[in-house]
Structure formats: structure tokens, C-alpha cells
Design a protein around this motif. Sequence first.
Motif, PDB file in Angstrom:
ATOM      1  N   ASP A   1      30.166  53.106  -8.739  1.00 55.63           N
ATOM      2  CA  ASP A   1      30.531  53.680  -7.443  1.00 55.63           C
ATOM      3  C   ASP A   1      32.046  53.804  -7.309  1.00 55.63           C
ATOM      4  OD1 ASP A   1      27.994  53.977  -6.682  1.00 55.63           O
ATOM      5  OD2 ASP A   1      28.023  52.518  -5.050  1.00 55.63           O
ATOM      6  N   SER A   2      32.439  54.615  -6.374  1.00 54.66           N
ATOM      7  CA  SER A   2      33.872  54.780  -6.168  1.00 54.66           C
ATOM      8  C   SER A   2      34.440  53.526  -5.505  1.00 54.66           C
ATOM      9  CB  SER A   2      34.145  55.996  -5.297  1.00 54.66           C
ATOM     10  OG  SER A   2      33.432  55.898  -4.107  1.00 54.66           O
TER      11      SER A   2
ATOM     12  N   PHE B   1      45.498  52.399  -3.944  1.00 56.88           N
ATOM     13  CA  PHE B   1      44.074  52.671  -3.805  1.00 56.88           C
ATOM     14  C   PHE B   1      43.880  54.148  -4.109  1.00 56.88           C
ATOM     15  CE2 PHE B   1      40.316  52.888  -0.935  1.00 56.88           C
ATOM     16  CZ  PHE B   1      39.648  51.778  -1.388  1.00 56.88           C
TER      17      PHE B   1
ATOM     18  N   SER C   1      42.137  57.371  -5.893  1.00 52.72           N
ATOM     19  CA  SER C   1      40.897  57.883  -6.489  1.00 52.72           C
ATOM     20  C   SER C   1      41.206  58.649  -7.762  1.00 52.72           C
ATOM     21  CB  SER C   1      40.198  58.825  -5.516  1.00 52.72           C
ATOM     22  OG  SER C   1      39.564  58.092  -4.527  1.00 52.72           O
TER      23      SER C   1
ATOM     24  N   GLN D   1      33.108  59.444  -7.093  1.00 50.60           N
ATOM     25  CA  GLN D   1      32.652  60.317  -6.012  1.00 50.60           C
ATOM     26  C   GLN D   1      31.366  61.039  -6.393  1.00 50.60           C
ATOM     27  OE1 GLN D   1      33.594  60.919  -2.887  1.00 50.60           O
ATOM     28  NE2 GLN D   1      34.774  59.068  -3.239  1.00 50.60           N
ATOM     29  N   GLU D   2      30.466  61.061  -5.433  1.00 46.11           N
ATOM     30  CA  GLU D   2      29.176  61.708  -5.693  1.00 46.11           C
ATOM     31  C   GLU D   2      29.363  63.154  -6.167  1.00 46.11           C
ATOM     32  OE1 GLU D   2      29.980  60.129  -2.827  1.00 46.11           O
ATOM     33  OE2 GLU D   2      28.203  59.372  -1.812  1.00 46.11           O
TER      34      GLU D   2
ATOM     35  N   ASN E   1      31.026  44.323  -2.522  1.00 41.22           N
ATOM     36  CA  ASN E   1      30.426  45.494  -1.887  1.00 41.22           C
ATOM     37  C   ASN E   1      28.965  45.597  -2.297  1.00 41.22           C
ATOM     38  OD1 ASN E   1      29.638  47.997  -1.029  1.00 41.22           O
ATOM     39  ND2 ASN E   1      31.380  49.098  -1.903  1.00 41.22           N
TER      40      ASN E   1
ATOM     41  N   ARG F   1      26.711  47.662  -1.463  1.00 37.29           N
ATOM     42  CA  ARG F   1      26.199  48.999  -1.751  1.00 37.29           C
ATOM     43  C   ARG F   1      26.372  49.334  -3.230  1.00 37.29           C
ATOM     44  NH1 ARG F   1      26.831  51.132   2.412  1.00 37.29           N
ATOM     45  NH2 ARG F   1      24.753  50.361   2.745  1.00 37.29           N
TER      46      ARG F   1
ATOM     47  N   ASN G   1      23.406  50.346  -5.850  1.00 36.79           N
ATOM     48  CA  ASN G   1      23.395  51.632  -6.547  1.00 36.79           C
ATOM     49  C   ASN G   1      23.267  51.500  -8.063  1.00 36.79           C
ATOM     50  OD1 ASN G   1      23.425  53.477  -4.473  1.00 36.79           O
ATOM     51  ND2 ASN G   1      25.650  53.421  -4.253  1.00 36.79           N
TER      52      ASN G   1
ATOM     53  N   GLY H   1      38.796  52.337   2.732  1.00 37.34           N
ATOM     54  CA  GLY H   1      38.118  53.237   1.809  1.00 37.34           C
ATOM     55  C   GLY H   1      37.176  54.212   2.477  1.00 37.34           C
TER      56      GLY H   1
ATOM     57  N   TYR I   1      35.533  57.418   3.523  1.00 36.22           N
ATOM     58  CA  TYR I   1      35.321  58.651   2.757  1.00 36.22           C
ATOM     59  C   TYR I   1      35.364  58.438   1.249  1.00 36.22           C
ATOM     60  CZ  TYR I   1      35.223  61.706   6.744  1.00 36.22           C
ATOM     61  OH  TYR I   1      34.839  62.321   7.903  1.00 36.22           O
ATOM     62  N   ARG I   2      35.834  57.270   0.840  1.00 41.80           N
ATOM     63  CA  ARG I   2      35.890  57.085  -0.603  1.00 41.80           C
ATOM     64  C   ARG I   2      34.651  56.351  -1.098  1.00 41.80           C
ATOM     65  NH1 ARG I   2      40.184  53.825  -4.420  1.00 41.80           N
ATOM     66  NH2 ARG I   2      39.102  54.361  -6.335  1.00 41.80           N
ATOM     67  N   LEU I   3      34.293  55.319  -0.350  1.00 49.39           N
ATOM     68  CA  LEU I   3      33.208  54.480  -0.825  1.00 49.39           C
ATOM     69  C   LEU I   3      31.903  55.263  -0.902  1.00 49.39           C
ATOM     70  CD1 LEU I   3      33.974  51.139   0.987  1.00 49.39           C
ATOM     71  CD2 LEU I   3      34.543  51.864  -1.325  1.00 49.39           C
ATOM     72  N   THR I   4      31.142  54.909  -1.873  1.00 48.22           N
ATOM     73  CA  THR I   4      29.889  55.616  -2.117  1.00 48.22           C
ATOM     74  C   THR I   4      28.841  55.184  -1.101  1.00 48.22           C
ATOM     75  OG1 THR I   4      30.496  55.370  -4.405  1.00 48.22           O
ATOM     76  CG2 THR I   4      28.324  56.260  -3.956  1.00 48.22           C
ATOM     77  N   SER I   5      28.043  56.127  -0.712  1.00 51.21           N
ATOM     78  CA  SER I   5      27.020  55.837   0.286  1.00 51.21           C
ATOM     79  C   SER I   5      25.691  55.548  -0.398  1.00 51.21           C
ATOM     80  CB  SER I   5      26.879  57.040   1.205  1.00 51.21           C
ATOM     81  OG  SER I   5      26.642  58.187   0.420  1.00 51.21           O
ATOM     82  N   ASN I   6      24.777  55.133   0.419  1.00 52.50           N
ATOM     83  CA  ASN I   6      23.432  54.929  -0.080  1.00 52.50           C
ATOM     84  C   ASN I   6      22.666  56.237   0.066  1.00 52.50           C
ATOM     85  OD1 ASN I   6      20.654  54.370  -0.238  1.00 52.50           O
ATOM     86  ND2 ASN I   6      21.057  52.236   0.233  1.00 52.50           N
TER      87      ASN I   6
ATOM     88  N   ILE J   1      19.569  56.361   2.551  1.00 46.11           N
ATOM     89  CA  ILE J   1      19.867  56.322   3.980  1.00 46.11           C
ATOM     90  C   ILE J   1      20.507  57.634   4.412  1.00 46.11           C
ATOM     91  CG2 ILE J   1      21.224  55.156   5.746  1.00 46.11           C
ATOM     92  CD1 ILE J   1      20.951  52.605   4.102  1.00 46.11           C
TER      93      ILE J   1
ATOM     94  N   GLU K   1      26.206  52.405   8.742  1.00 46.98           N
ATOM     95  CA  GLU K   1      27.462  52.026   8.096  1.00 46.98           C
ATOM     96  C   GLU K   1      28.375  53.236   7.937  1.00 46.98           C
ATOM     97  OE1 GLU K   1      24.533  50.794   6.217  1.00 46.98           O
ATOM     98  OE2 GLU K   1      25.196  48.885   5.346  1.00 46.98           O
TER      99      GLU K   1
ATOM    100  N   GLU L   1      30.128  54.196   5.427  1.00 46.15           N
ATOM    101  CA  GLU L   1      29.956  54.958   4.189  1.00 46.15           C
ATOM    102  C   GLU L   1      28.829  55.965   4.327  1.00 46.15           C
ATOM    103  OE1 GLU L   1      30.521  51.572   4.564  1.00 46.15           O
ATOM    104  OE2 GLU L   1      29.575  50.804   2.747  1.00 46.15           O
ATOM    105  N   ASN L   2      27.798  55.561   5.066  1.00 39.53           N
ATOM    106  CA  ASN L   2      26.658  56.464   5.169  1.00 39.53           C
ATOM    107  C   ASN L   2      26.936  57.624   6.104  1.00 39.53           C
ATOM    108  OD1 ASN L   2      25.193  54.999   3.346  1.00 39.53           O
ATOM    109  ND2 ASN L   2      24.327  53.654   4.917  1.00 39.53           N
TER     110      ASN L   2
ATOM    111  N   GLY M   1      29.019  59.744   4.099  1.00 46.29           N
ATOM    112  CA  GLY M   1      28.118  60.301   3.091  1.00 46.29           C
ATOM    113  C   GLY M   1      27.304  61.438   3.657  1.00 46.29           C
TER     114      GLY M   1
ATOM    115  N   LYS N   1      29.439  64.426   3.821  1.00 45.52           N
ATOM    116  CA  LYS N   1      29.620  64.976   2.475  1.00 45.52           C
ATOM    117  C   LYS N   1      28.355  65.683   2.019  1.00 45.52           C
ATOM    118  CE  LYS N   1      32.439  61.227   0.705  1.00 45.52           C
ATOM    119  NZ  LYS N   1      32.513  60.318  -0.419  1.00 45.52           N
TER     120      LYS N   1
END
Lengths: 200, 662
Positions: free
Chosen positions: A17-18, A38, A40, A68-69, A93, A95, A99, B417, B419-424, B427, B448, B450-451, B454, B457
Motif C-alpha cells: 500500500d501507499s 513524505f 509519493s 497508489q491504486e 496501519n 488497512r 490489503n 497522508g 489522499y495518499r493512503l490506500t483505501s479498502n 468498503i 475512515e 482513506e475510504n 478512495g 478516487k
Amino acid sequence: MAKKQYDLLFKLLLIGDSGVGKTCILYRFSDDAFNTTFISTIGIDFKIKTIELKGKKIKLQIWDTAGQERFHTITTSYYRGAMGIMLVYDITNARSFENIAKWLRNIDEHASEDVVKMLLGNKCDMTDRRVISKERGEKIAIDHQIRFLETSAKSNINIDKAFYDLAEAILDKMPSQSSTNSMSIRPVEQESNKPQGGCC
Amino acid sequence: MPPPPPPSKLCSTESASICREFADNWSHYKSLLETDSEQDILNVLNTLEAVRVKWQKSDAEARYYKEKLSKSEKNSNELKSAHERLNGKLLHCQATLDRVSKSKDAIADELKGYKIQWEKLRSILKDSDKAFVSDGLLAIINNVEKPSSSLNVTTRTRYRNEETQSTYDDGQSDIDYDNSGEVLLDVSQEDVTSAAAPSHRRSNRKRPSTSAQTPKLSHSTFSFDDVEATPSKRSRNIEDTEVPAIVRTKKSSKRKPPPCILQSMKRSLSESNLIDAKDETIPIKPKAHTPHLNASKNTFDFSSPMVSSWTYGQEIDRRTHRVKVFNTVFETCDVCTKRFGITATNSLKCVDCNIRFHRHCQSRAPMPCVPKVPMPKTPSKQKCPLAQYCPETHPFIPPLIIHCIVALERDRLNSEGIYRLTSNAEIVGKLYQEFLTQRKIPILSSVETENITGCIKKFLKELRDSLIPSTSFEQFIHAIESNDEQQIITCVFELPAPNRDTLAYFILHLQKVSQHSQTNKMPIENLATVLAPTIIEYPALVTLENVEKLNRNQVMILLRLLKLPTGFWKTFLDSNMDTEFSTTRSILSETQTIGSTPILSSLTPTKPSKRGRRSVISNILDLQSDYSTSKTSVNSSPVTPIIQPLSNALKGMRRISFKAAI
């Protein structure tokens, strides 16, 4: 010696994950540096480092992917050429840990069959913010039969060991190298806090 | 009764004498007693009393006089100061008088100079091409003559008002004189474009004041262009004339086309003539509209002069529900999830977002209200264009984006973070579906960060074409590589309306996010890296070779867009395209960042044919700023009527130039 400055070329891939610290791990290993900014990764990036293992000079070409997705479509195209894949999560983290299954599925889908996988729980120096225990990491590693290490790029814990271990596993797998070598994947023995072997 | 005489026995001479003395005393005493000494004493007392009263009176009198004295002293003091003041005034008046007389002398001198020059020129004219120009020109010169002298006076007085320096006047008159000479020279040198020098500008600056005070003059000057057509309409006496008029004569006799256009442009602008400005804008308007909308390859017709926006002037993130009573028994309240029941009047429904709630639940209803957009119906496996997710009126922003961004801006901008952190993915997928298919908008407070990011996005990714479509990629890259702000702005303008509005809203949000970069560690560089592939579509084919370059280009584009001033993006939300054309320009020039090239000049096209216009605009701009600076000191009536038409004309010019750029 030979014309080539190395005997073997291993292509490694860092995924996860990012924000889990893939780039930091790579920087710690290649430059022995740590950057707190930090930033990316854009798309994909790579570093090269030559190590010596079992009397052989091995050139590691390590690809660092963006978490990033939106970049996944690009990064998955790099899976196929990879001989070893490091899957990184962040112990602070949840999440990123959840993942892992998704990433492993990705690997199964896109990478070659005999790729060597390794799971890294990064940021293990941040004990006060830990949400994923080491046991959970070990458990999921055993479930999927992959190697596991807890690392910290910031405090330089297990970074070199992770790369050396992975390189060694790939080396062991090489058919020409040792035909007798069993394909079984052994769980990683207790890691020591000291990085194994010196870097050149 | 007298006392009995003492016995004789005792009587001796001595005692007798004593006795006598005693008797005398006694008698004296007796006499004394008998006289009314009481009266005397009373008299004395009376006198004393009188004296006392007198004394008191005089004392009072003294006090009174003392008071009077002090009063008069004060008075005298006042008078003295007043006297001083008056004295000062007198001196000042004298000085002013001196100054005035001096300046009067100067003007007289100048006038004399003009007269001499006029005579010379007249003689020259008479000698040279009398045959051709004669009547018409002389007539015009005649016409101009009278006001021209008043022109000089008026400008001068204006300057005096601005700066009360008597010496300045003389210098000013010199400049004025030289100036017109310069113009003359320029024209004769056939170098018109370069004539837009500062000195030229000043002469320009003066003209409006005259046109305001003496409208007749400006009118006559204005109609000058058709001299040849109507030569001898006005023929009056010739005495002397203004220098600008001379410029004109020379020109029309020698060569007309470019300078004439330039000059007439200037004139029409400096003229306090609102109609002119309008005349210029009106025919261009439809032209401006069409190409832009053609550029937006859109199935929706956004071109019709819009129905008012759905925000009704409220801010997007604070828009309230528009409720009406609605009758239902079986449905449940979207706020408290209880049935409405039989008391039907209890239930309300928002006509925009279709939310339903009890009357008493209204205060707790989720905000803001964004008009509900029905789920786009497309063949399966086909992505929808953005327009289908947008409300039918301006601003064209999908409700999902608005709700997510409002939720993020409420209290999550500081999360690290973002917009950076990955989402699930699961969800997010659920949230996404809920947003699009369900009537009730999902409650985001428990989701959350991130979601939520996400979800945004995912929405942007699932569009048929990203906010910046692949067709615009090259254009943006080109604009950014040439580092031309004007081009970038043009690119943004050429995006389809929904893309532009959504992009504006999103970028405003990202700019807010980056303001918290201390805590969330997401400065614009990071945000650009993370979101560039989501917002910007790849152009055509992506291969392993070019992907890296494309990625970097994407980031570059987004970074540049994030650096555009906030005010620029706000315009898209505040106003629809119709009004944007004019307002954006001005906003841009206001919010322009220091160091970058002046926007207005870069807005005008670089085509050589439009050069003249550009210089005119910059002139006018200067002129206007001149006015605004001097506005405080000059509060005489003639100034105000000029400024407005000027700005109007300016607006017209901006329009023109902008259109040409597109």
C-alpha cells in the motif's frame, strides 16, 4: 575476473500500500539513508545494488512501485519479470495489513509461478503506534507460506537481512545452482537485530 | 440727692478739698449720666454699621471689576490669536495669489506660444495643400479652436488640484507641449505602434478630462475620421487650434490606415461613450460562446443561457434543503429512521435531493443539499461520462464529490497522508454504489478518511474520461512546457463545463488540503503525485517505455493547476460561463501571483494584427490606475463619469482579446 562485474542479476520488486515505506526501505538498503519527507513515488522507480553472496557477485535490480491504486495497472506489468517480490505493510496501519490478501492475489495473477515472496512489516520502531502484532504477521506468512520479517527503515532494522535473505532464496532456487535444493519454503528463523553480512 | 455733708469734726481743709473734689466728680458723673450718651453710642454703632456695609459693597464691586478685567483679558487674548490666524491666512492668500498670477502668466505665455505656432502652421497649410484639405480641415480646426484653450485651462487646474505646487504647473505645461510635438513626430515617422510610449500615454490621459468637461470637443474630434466624406459641414472662423487636431490633419493628409485605426481606437475608448463599448462587445459574444462549447465534446447541451444555478447563491457546502410537505404513511424518516405514520403533515421532503424527514428532524438533516442526480442508465460495462453524474444546472459537480469533500473538509484535513493512503476496496466499492444508487446519501462521519478519499478516487477513475480527458493532454502539456499562464487558462476554459466545474471544486479542495500540510504531510507536490493519474487521463496508448514520462507529465500538469490562484478556480463555482468571460479576467489580474507575467498582457493574443489593441489596453489600464490614484484628491464631478465608461470599454476590450485568443 569476468568481463561482467557481476555473476547474476536478480530483479526484485517492492509492492504494498501507499505510505508503508517501500521507498524508504529501498533507500536504506541502497544508500543507507533515511528521509523523513513524505513523498509519493510516481509510477515506478528502481535502484541497483551489487552484493556478494556465497562467493557470487549478485546485482540486485530493485523496482520500487507506487502504492497508489491508480498506478496498479502499470505496476502489475512489472510483476512478470520479477524474481523476488517484497510485499510491505505498515505495522501502524491496519488497512495496509488487510490489503495483503489483495496484493497476494495480485501476485498470483500477474507474477510468474516460481517468484520468491517475502512479507515485510515495516515501521517496527514505532512500538507505541503498533496495531498489528508480530504474531499476526507471522501467522499470515505461514498461512501463505512466505518469509516474514519485521523491519524498520528508520532505525535500520532487518533491512539488509531482508534483501540478503530474499537474494539467497532466489539463489537457492536457481536450477543450475543446486539441483538437490528442495523447493519447500521454510519459515524464517528468528531474526536478529543486527543486519547480516556487510554491504559493499 | 446729694450726700449729707461730712461731720464737721472731721472737716479739715484736706478733707474739705477731697470732699469738694468728690462732689465735683459726682456732679460730673451725674451730668454725664444725664446726657444721652446712649444716643451717641447708637450713633457710633450706626456709623460703624454703615461703614461696614459700605466696605462690603466696595469689596463686591472690586470683585466684579476683577472679573471684568480677567474677562476682557481673555477676550483680548482671543482676539490676538484670531488676529494671528488671520494674518497667517492673509499671508497664505497672498502666496496663493502670487502663485495664481504666476501661473496665469505662464498660461498666457503658453497661449502666446500656441498662437505663434498656430499662425505658423496656418501659413504652412495655406501654402502647401490648400487645394485638397482646405475647407473641411479648416472647419474642424475652427471647431476645435475654442474649447482647446479651455482644454489647457481645465487640465491645468486639475493638476493644480492634485498637487499644489506652483512650480509644477510650468513644468507640466512644458510637458504638455512637448508631448503633442512628440506625437506629431511619431506619426510623421510612420511608426505608430511604438508611439504607445509613456509620454504618449500621458497625452492620452489628459484627453478624457477634456472630453468630460467639454463634450462638444470630443464629439467633433471623434467624427474626424469621416472628414473626407463630409468635408465642409462646419466652417467657422479660424484663429488657433489644439495640437492634437494638428496631428490629425497631418495624418489624414499623408497616410491613414493603421494610425487612424489606432487613434480612433484610443479615442473611442477615452471617449466617455458607453454605447461604443457595448457595440464592440455585442457582435462578438455569440462567436465567443460557440467555439468554446463546441470544444466540449458533450452529449449534454450546456450552451443554453443557463437556468440559474442550483446553489441559489448559497455556498455549496452550506446549502440548505428546499422542503415541501409530502404525504406518505409507510416510508421512514431519513434522519431518525422512524415511520412517518398517519400524521401525514408531519413529513417533509426536499425537492432537490429527495431526502425525507419529520418536521422535527429537519434541524438534524444531513447537509449540504445537493440535487439528486438519477443513476445514469447506460449499457452494462460501459463507463458514463461525467456529465451524466452532474446536476442539470450550474455548477456541474457530481453530488458524490461534493458530499465527500464536505465530509473531508469538516474535520479531516489534518489526517496524515490524506489522499495518499490506500483505501479498502470493498468498503469503497460499497460506498460508491450507495452514493449512486440509493436515495439516501450515506453517512460519512463513521467512514475512515482513506475510504472517503478512495471513494472520490474511484468515482474519478470510473468515469468514461477523466477530469482532464486524454484529448486535452497534449494541449495542457504544451501550455505547461511553454510556461504560458494564458495558455493554461485557455486549456482550462476549453474543458467541458462539468469537467471544469468539478476540477475547480476539487482543486480548491486540494488547495485547502495543502494548507494543512504541516499536519497531514501532503503539500501540493505530494497531492499532485498521488492524484495526477486519477485526474488526468493518459493520452492514447501507454507502453512501458513512455509510461514514466507520461506519469511525470501528469504530475506536472496537476501541480501547475494547483498553483493557479484560488480566485481563478472560485470563479467557475461562483458564476456560470456567461458571466465568467468578463469576470474571470479581472479576477485573474487581481489575484495574480507576484513574479509571473502580467496576465492581461498575456491574455491578449500575440498576433501582430492585434498589437495595436494590446497597447491600447495597457494604456487604458495605466490611465485607469492614474485615475484611481488621483481620485482622492480630485473629487470634482467631471472625473467620475469618465471612469465608468472607461471600465466598460475596457471590459469590452478584454472580451475582444479573449475571444481572439480562443
